[in-house]
Design a protein around this motif. Structure first.
Motif, PDB file in Angstrom:
ATOM      1  N   ASP A   4       0.845  -1.198   0.000  1.00  0.00           N
ATOM      2  CA  ASP A   4       0.000   0.000   0.000  1.00  0.00           C
ATOM      3  C   ASP A   4       0.880   1.247   0.000  1.00  0.00           C
ATOM      4  O   ASP A   4       1.527   1.566   0.992  1.00  0.00           O
ATOM      5  CB  ASP A   4      -0.914  -0.012   1.222  1.00  0.00           C
ATOM      6  N   GLU A   5       0.914   1.977  -1.118  1.00  0.00           N
ATOM      7  CA  GLU A   5       1.765   3.159  -1.238  1.00  0.00           C
ATOM      8  C   GLU A   5       1.264   4.327  -0.394  1.00  0.00           C
ATOM      9  O   GLU A   5       1.966   5.321  -0.246  1.00  0.00           O
ATOM     10  CB  GLU A   5       1.902   3.565  -2.707  1.00  0.00           C
ATOM     11  N   GLY A   6       0.062   4.225   0.146  1.00  0.00           N
ATOM     12  CA  GLY A   6      -0.506   5.296   0.955  1.00  0.00           C
ATOM     13  C   GLY A   6      -0.064   5.267   2.410  1.00  0.00           C
ATOM     14  O   GLY A   6      -0.439   6.156   3.179  1.00  0.00           O
ATOM     15  N   ILE A   7       0.712   4.271   2.796  1.00  0.00           N
ATOM     16  CA  ILE A   7       1.176   4.177   4.184  1.00  0.00           C
ATOM     17  C   ILE A   7       2.681   3.938   4.205  1.00  0.00           C
ATOM     18  O   ILE A   7       3.283   3.616   3.180  1.00  0.00           O
ATOM     19  CB  ILE A   7       0.464   3.042   4.968  1.00  0.00           C
ATOM     20  N   GLY A  12       7.992  -3.712  10.556  1.00  0.00           N
ATOM     21  CA  GLY A  12       8.031  -3.537  12.006  1.00  0.00           C
ATOM     22  C   GLY A  12       7.036  -2.498  12.491  1.00  0.00           C
ATOM     23  O   GLY A  12       6.400  -2.677  13.531  1.00  0.00           O
ATOM     24  N   LYS A  13       6.881  -1.413  11.748  1.00  0.00           N
ATOM     25  CA  LYS A  13       5.936  -0.366  12.152  1.00  0.00           C
ATOM     26  C   LYS A  13       4.495  -0.819  11.973  1.00  0.00           C
ATOM     27  O   LYS A  13       3.636  -0.514  12.798  1.00  0.00           O
ATOM     28  CB  LYS A  13       6.217   0.931  11.405  1.00  0.00           C
ATOM     29  N   ASN A  19       0.000  -4.328  17.183  1.00  0.00           N
ATOM     30  CA  ASN A  19       0.302  -4.653  18.580  1.00  0.00           C
ATOM     31  C   ASN A  19      -0.189  -3.547  19.519  1.00  0.00           C
ATOM     32  O   ASN A  19      -0.827  -3.819  20.539  1.00  0.00           O
ATOM     33  CB  ASN A  19       1.811  -4.838  18.761  1.00  0.00           C
ATOM     34  N   ASN A  20       0.119  -2.291  19.182  1.00  0.00           N
ATOM     35  CA  ASN A  20      -0.234  -1.184  20.070  1.00  0.00           C
ATOM     36  C   ASN A  20      -1.750  -1.015  20.184  1.00  0.00           C
ATOM     37  O   ASN A  20      -2.248  -0.620  21.239  1.00  0.00           O
ATOM     38  CB  ASN A  20       0.428   0.112  19.602  1.00  0.00           C
ATOM     39  N   LYS A  73       5.298  -0.815  21.197  1.00  0.00           N
ATOM     40  CA  LYS A  73       6.461  -0.719  20.322  1.00  0.00           C
ATOM     41  C   LYS A  73       6.517   0.660  19.660  1.00  0.00           C
ATOM     42  O   LYS A  73       5.488   1.293  19.447  1.00  0.00           O
ATOM     43  CB  LYS A  73       6.397  -1.781  19.215  1.00  0.00           C
ATOM     44  N   PHE A  74       7.729   1.117  19.308  1.00  0.00           N
ATOM     45  CA  PHE A  74       7.960   2.403  18.648  1.00  0.00           C
ATOM     46  C   PHE A  74       7.370   3.563  19.457  1.00  0.00           C
ATOM     47  O   PHE A  74       6.715   4.447  18.913  1.00  0.00           O
ATOM     48  CB  PHE A  74       7.403   2.407  17.207  1.00  0.00           C
TER      49      PHE A  74
END
Length: 114
Positions: A4-7, A12-13, A19-20, A73-74
């Motif tokens: 998806d080029e929009g994200i 990992g992110k 996860n978050n 995470k992050f």
């Protein structure tokens, strides 16, 4: 999602967002709301930095550590500081700035939900 080029296409992110979101649901169940949890990290007046001079704070470091302990995470202190600014938990606009006054009014409405 990785195509998806929009994200941001960083595995990992993407995994961290998923996860978050689950960790956020855990916090809501435990604390009643995200707001109830987050406002516990409101900076004390003596811990507030001069307007727009900092990228972290004792409060963002504490929140970052607690979120990491809970499996998020992050969520480093700089990212958390920017989030705290965006939500009005940290208001580092200069005295006399119209935005500072707006943020303070909003903080009065949303501060420390019961």
């Amino acid at each position: 999602m990785l195509r998806d080029e929009g994200i941001i296409r960083h595995r990992g992110k993407i995994e961290a967002v998923i996860n978050n979101a689950a960790r956020a649901q855990d916090l809501v169940r435990e604390q009643g709301s995200l707001a109830a949890y987050l406002w516990r990290f409101e900076p004390r007046p003596q811990d507030r930095a001069s307007p727009q001079t900092a990228s972290t704070s004792p409060a963002s470091i504490a929140l970052s550590k607690d979120l990491k302990k809970r499996g998020w995470k992050f969520v480093g202190p700089t990212t958390v500081f920017a989030f705290m600014q965006a939500m009005g938990l940290i208001n580092d606009h200069a005295e006399g700035c119209v935005v500072r006054e707006e943020v303070e009014r909003a903080r009065g409405v949303f501060r420390r939900p019961g």
